[in-house]
Design a protein around this motif. Structure first.
Motif, mmCIF file in Angstrom:
data_model
loop_
_atom_site.group_PDB
_atom_site.id
_atom_site.type_symbol
_atom_site.label_atom_id
_atom_site.label_comp_id
_atom_site.label_asym_id
_atom_site.label_seq_id
_atom_site.Cartn_x
_atom_site.Cartn_y
_atom_site.Cartn_z
ATOM 1 N N VAL A 145 4.553 -3.219 1.381
ATOM 2 C CA VAL A 145 4.780 -3.461 2.868
ATOM 3 C C VAL A 145 4.342 -2.047 3.376
ATOM 4 O O VAL A 145 3.502 -2.084 4.488
ATOM 5 C CB VAL A 145 6.024 -4.084 3.112
ATOM 6 N N LEU A 146 4.780 -0.837 2.921
ATOM 7 C CA LEU A 146 4.584 0.440 3.543
ATOM 8 C C LEU A 146 3.066 0.618 3.584
ATOM 9 O O LEU A 146 2.497 1.135 4.777
ATOM 10 C CB LEU A 146 5.298 1.652 2.883
ATOM 11 N N THR A 147 2.193 0.388 2.664
ATOM 12 C CA THR A 147 0.899 0.657 2.550
ATOM 13 C C THR A 147 -0.041 -0.612 3.137
ATOM 14 O O THR A 147 -1.209 -0.328 3.081
ATOM 15 C CB THR A 147 0.460 0.704 1.118
ATOM 16 N N ASN A 148 0.631 -1.381 3.570
ATOM 17 C CA ASN A 148 0.003 -2.827 4.248
ATOM 18 C C ASN A 148 -0.967 -3.244 3.184
ATOM 19 O O ASN A 148 -1.963 -4.129 3.442
ATOM 20 C CB ASN A 148 -0.886 -2.410 5.491
ATOM 21 N N GLY A 149 -0.492 -3.211 1.979
ATOM 22 C CA GLY A 149 -1.322 -4.020 0.869
ATOM 23 C C GLY A 149 -1.142 -5.344 0.658
ATOM 24 O O GLY A 149 -1.838 -6.152 0.310
ATOM 25 N N GLU A 153 -1.855 -10.991 7.473
ATOM 26 C CA GLU A 153 -3.189 -11.451 7.425
ATOM 27 C C GLU A 153 -3.901 -10.785 6.224
ATOM 28 O O GLU A 153 -4.968 -11.576 5.643
ATOM 29 C CB GLU A 153 -4.117 -11.262 8.515
ATOM 30 N N ASN A 154 -3.459 -10.101 5.606
ATOM 31 C CA ASN A 154 -4.176 -9.297 4.269
ATOM 32 C C ASN A 154 -3.798 -9.822 3.206
ATOM 33 O O ASN A 154 -4.325 -9.658 2.105
ATOM 34 C CB ASN A 154 -3.420 -7.734 4.274
ATOM 35 N N THR A 155 -2.715 -10.978 3.164
ATOM 36 C CA THR A 155 -2.421 -11.315 1.781
ATOM 37 C C THR A 155 -3.383 -11.906 1.035
ATOM 38 O O THR A 155 -3.615 -11.766 -0.137
ATOM 39 C CB THR A 155 -0.974 -12.377 2.105
ATOM 40 N N LEU A 156 -3.958 -13.052 1.546
ATOM 41 C CA LEU A 156 -5.141 -13.709 0.772
ATOM 42 C C LEU A 156 -6.190 -12.794 0.348
ATOM 43 O O LEU A 156 -6.580 -12.913 -0.903
ATOM 44 C CB LEU A 156 -5.861 -14.607 1.669
ATOM 45 N N GLY A 157 -6.459 -11.830 1.277
ATOM 46 C CA GLY A 157 -7.753 -10.845 0.610
ATOM 47 C C GLY A 157 -7.170 -9.987 -0.516
ATOM 48 O O GLY A 157 -7.909 -9.689 -1.563
#
Length: 395
Positions: A145-149, A153-157
């Motif tokens: 979560v901290l790294t926005n990994g 919207e990032n989840t699928l990628g």
């Protein structure tokens, strides 16, 4: 002093799937020496990667500085190394292009074939039991979560990138130095080292250990080797002893490339099960980050692209995959695990369907002449379809 997450961990009654423990033949007895080793590993990093990350963070003009462009070029040129590489990059590449003497390429290739043989079952286990199941424990989920990994919207990628990496390391020849699976693995190791260097100053190491530490790296490796084996066995896939041993050998080499500590690398399945059990006992407690990531991973099933021309059929397929994911998650994690993650409990009908389908495919059709070859080819196509459904945002 050891990170407090170790003291927070309840050694009894943790969220561990009892049926899977029985399937793994793991004794509930606790090895205190192994627990102490895991405690120490929370403050240990990949030192070779840290050396490279330090050089990449040097100011422009410093003779020891390594740029992202130089790393990309070195990976592209591997296994051949340029004569003018900066010292830190030269050490990094020289280490990883030298294959350890214990690597048996025939076993690696057989392990890759065994993974393809698992078909979409492997993808189901990695998503549901390994990834979402892992969100029950704090630390790595909070770092994501901290790294926005992952998240939003990032989840699928990010899921597509993991699928792509798994697909490449299990292709024929994919782990030879310079091959795409090898290149992606080494790139991930370098990026992990940069994450450690960047976030360590503001990370709560007193609670979680280092951002990417050796204990968590060992746990992550266990999610790809023996956890996949156990999960697929639970779904009714028959795996022979040699297939299981070869799968373990393949992932042992992947772990070495990723910088996992040598004493956490093994191709003996029973040793990995025992290690995984103790890692679960020492894991941090549930956090809101894990619940957020679990919900996001489930909801991304509605974003996958299955390629139906009819929009209604496409939406129905997406809704079905979300429902199937929740059903199989309930079977893997149990009602208490689902509640921990804030996910709705569903009847485990997906497990029944998977078991029935696998019985037909592996035990009936697979027993016919040429069945093993056809099953592996079918499994490889199934994995490619899963990758295609998640990677629509990837170039």
């Amino acid at each position: 002093m050891a990170p407090t997450r170790f003291r927070e961990a309840e050694r009894r009654g943790r969220a561990i799937s009892r049926p899977l423990l029985r399937l793994a033949h793991v004794s509930p007895e606790i090895d205190e020496s192994l627990m102490e080793r895991l405690r120490a590993a929370l403050m240990e990093r990949d030192e070779l990667g840290a050396d490279l990350a330090g050089a990449m963070r040097l100011p422009p003009g410093d003779p020891g500085r390594v740029s992202h462009r130089q790393v990309a070029a070195a990976l592209r040129d591997a296994p051949h190394l340029a004569d003018d590489l900066p010292p830190a990059l030269e050490r990094f590449m020289a280490e990883l292009t030298t294959v350890p003497g214990w690597v048996d390429w025939e076993r690696v290739e057989r392990g890759a074939a065994a993974f393809r043989y698992l078909g979409s079952n492997a993808n189901d286990v990695l998503l549901q039991l390994s990834l979402i199941g892992g969100y029950r424990f704090g630390g790595p989920a909070d770092l994501l979560v901290l790294t926005n990994g992952l998240g939003g919207e990032n989840t699928l990628g990010r899921l597509a990138e993991t699928q792509k990496w798994t697909h490449e390391v299990t292709r024929a020849g994919g782990l030879r130095p310079g091959a795409e699976g090898w290149r992606l693995t080494v790139h991930v190791r370098a990026m992990h080292a940069l994450v450690n260097a960047r976030f360590e100053p503001r990370w709560d190491s007193g609670r979680w250990g280092l951002p990417i530490n050796q204990s968590d790296q060992a746990g992550t490796l266990g999610l790809f080797d023996s956890t996949v084996i156990l999960g697929c066995l639970g779904l009714g896939v028959p795996l022979g002893r040699r297939q299981r041993d070869d799968l373990m050998h393949l992932w042992r080499y992947v772990g070495w490339l990723m910088g996992v500590a040598p004493d956490f690398l093994t191709d003996v399945e029973s040793v990995r099960h025992r290690l995984n059990y103790h890692i679960l006992l020492s894991a941090g407690g549930q956090t809101e980050a894990g619940r957020t990531l679990a919900r996001a991973a489930v909801e991304t099933q509605r974003m996958r692209a299955f390629g139906h021309r009819n929009a209604l059929v496409e939406r129905l397929h997406q809704r079905y995959e979300r429902a199937r994911t929740l059903s199989m998650l309930t079977a893997f994690l149990g009602p208490s695990g689902m509640r921990d993650l804030g996910l709705p409990v569903r009847l485990p009908w997906a497990l029944v369907l998977a078991f029935a389908g696998n019985t037909l495919r592996y035990r009936v059709l697979g027993a016919l002449p040429g069945g093993r070859r056809r099953t592996e080819e079918h499994g490889a196509r199934a994995q490619e379809r899963v990758l295609a459904s998640t990677s629509r945002e990837l170039p």
